[in-house]
Design a protein around this motif. Structure first.
Motif: not given
Length: 305
Positions: A166-193
């Protein structure tokens, strides 16, 4: 005559990449430490990211096509409230927005993450190595160009909440993804949702295929071992990483790229790959064609196990 820059080393290393250096920096350090010019990697990590980087030494560089695996796992930190131009903590803040209280609710976080599971399209970051008209997109973005990235097909196999800070307004998330996936883009899109801005504040790759942090050594330890002539002791067995059926082959036949009879138990077919072991080392990758094995990639020297 020995080829210039060839040391006879051939193997697969798993490096725990430190933050603040590129994947190419890791390769350059190892080339200098070993004197071997044929060193590459399978699967780039951004400078900010740490963790599993598969490094291929000597003839093992020819394994790159097989070890650029389809599934990778990460531990990611997503910080809400600000967006950056690179989509991660290395970039400049380009926007800020209030963070809804629901972001700090674990049930809501898990609900949002669940919407990102499965096959989907993703827009890669403009600050990436993807080439646009032959030029890496990040170079165009740094020059101030308006870079339009085309969506690509990806798949998210796992998106599991590990913790909320809560203090850092941060989630820690475990991802398993396919080749070519950008976790940076997931972070952006999760924020939008979630109804706010977000960026990736930290990233650690924990697995690339079957190779994980349990197989990894630090870059410093690898360079020290190379200087002391101990690097082969750090190589990992490539057979489990490849995941192909394996059999032994006559050394003379394999080294000259001759076809081999398919061993009993391998179903006839076309395109099926088999690892061939020669004198206890990985000598080649063959393809099953009818009742024969035909060479696809021969390793000279053979790859250490």
């Amino acid at each position: 005559m020995a080829r210039r820059g060839a040391t006879g080393l051939s193997g697969v290393l798993v490096i725990d990449k430190p933050a603040g250096c590129t994947s190419h920096d890791v390769v350059a350090r190892l080339r200098k430490a070993t004197g071997e010019k044929r060193i590459g990697h399978a699967g780039t990590l951004d400078p900010m990211a740490t963790g599993v980087l598969i490094v291929l030494v000597g003839s093992a560089t020819r394994l790159a096509r097989y070890l650029s695996v389809d599934r990778k796992s990460y531990l990611a930190h997503i910080e809400f409230g600000t967006a950056t131009d690179t989509l991660d903590a290395d970039g400049d803040v380009v926007s800020s927005s209030p963070v809804p209280p629901s972001v700090l609710d674990a049930l809501e976080a898990e609900r949002i993450l669940a919407t990102f599971l499965g096959p989907q399209t993703q827009i890669p970051p403009a600050f990436s190595a993807i080439k646009r008209q032959g030029v890496p997109a990040y170079r165009l973005a740094r020059d101030g160009a308006d870079v339009t990235m085309e969506p690509r097909e990806i798949e998210v196999y796992e998106a599991a909440l590990s913790a909320i800070d809560p203090s850092g307004l941060t989630w820690q998330v475990r991802f398993s993804v396919s080749k070519g996936t950008y976790i940076r883009s997931l972070a952006r899109d999760i924020g939008a949702v979630a109804g706010t801005d977000a960026h990736l504040s930290a990233l650690r790759r924990t697995h690339a295929g079957t190779l994980g942090l349990e197989h990894a050594v630090t870059l410093e330890d690898a360079c020290a071992a190379a200087s002391d002539g101990r690097l082969p002791s750090l190589f990992v067995d490539p057979l489990p990483a490849l995941g192909f059926p394996h059999t032994t082959g006559d050394p003379a036949s394999v080294r000259t790229g001759r076809a081999l009879p398919a061993p009993a138990g391998l179903a006839p077919g076309t395109g099926d790959r088999v690892s061939i072991v020669v004198d206890g080392r990985l000598g080649a990758v063959y393809r099953l064609s009818g009742s024969s094995l035909v060479p696809e990639t021969v390793f000279v020297p053979e790859v250490a196990r």
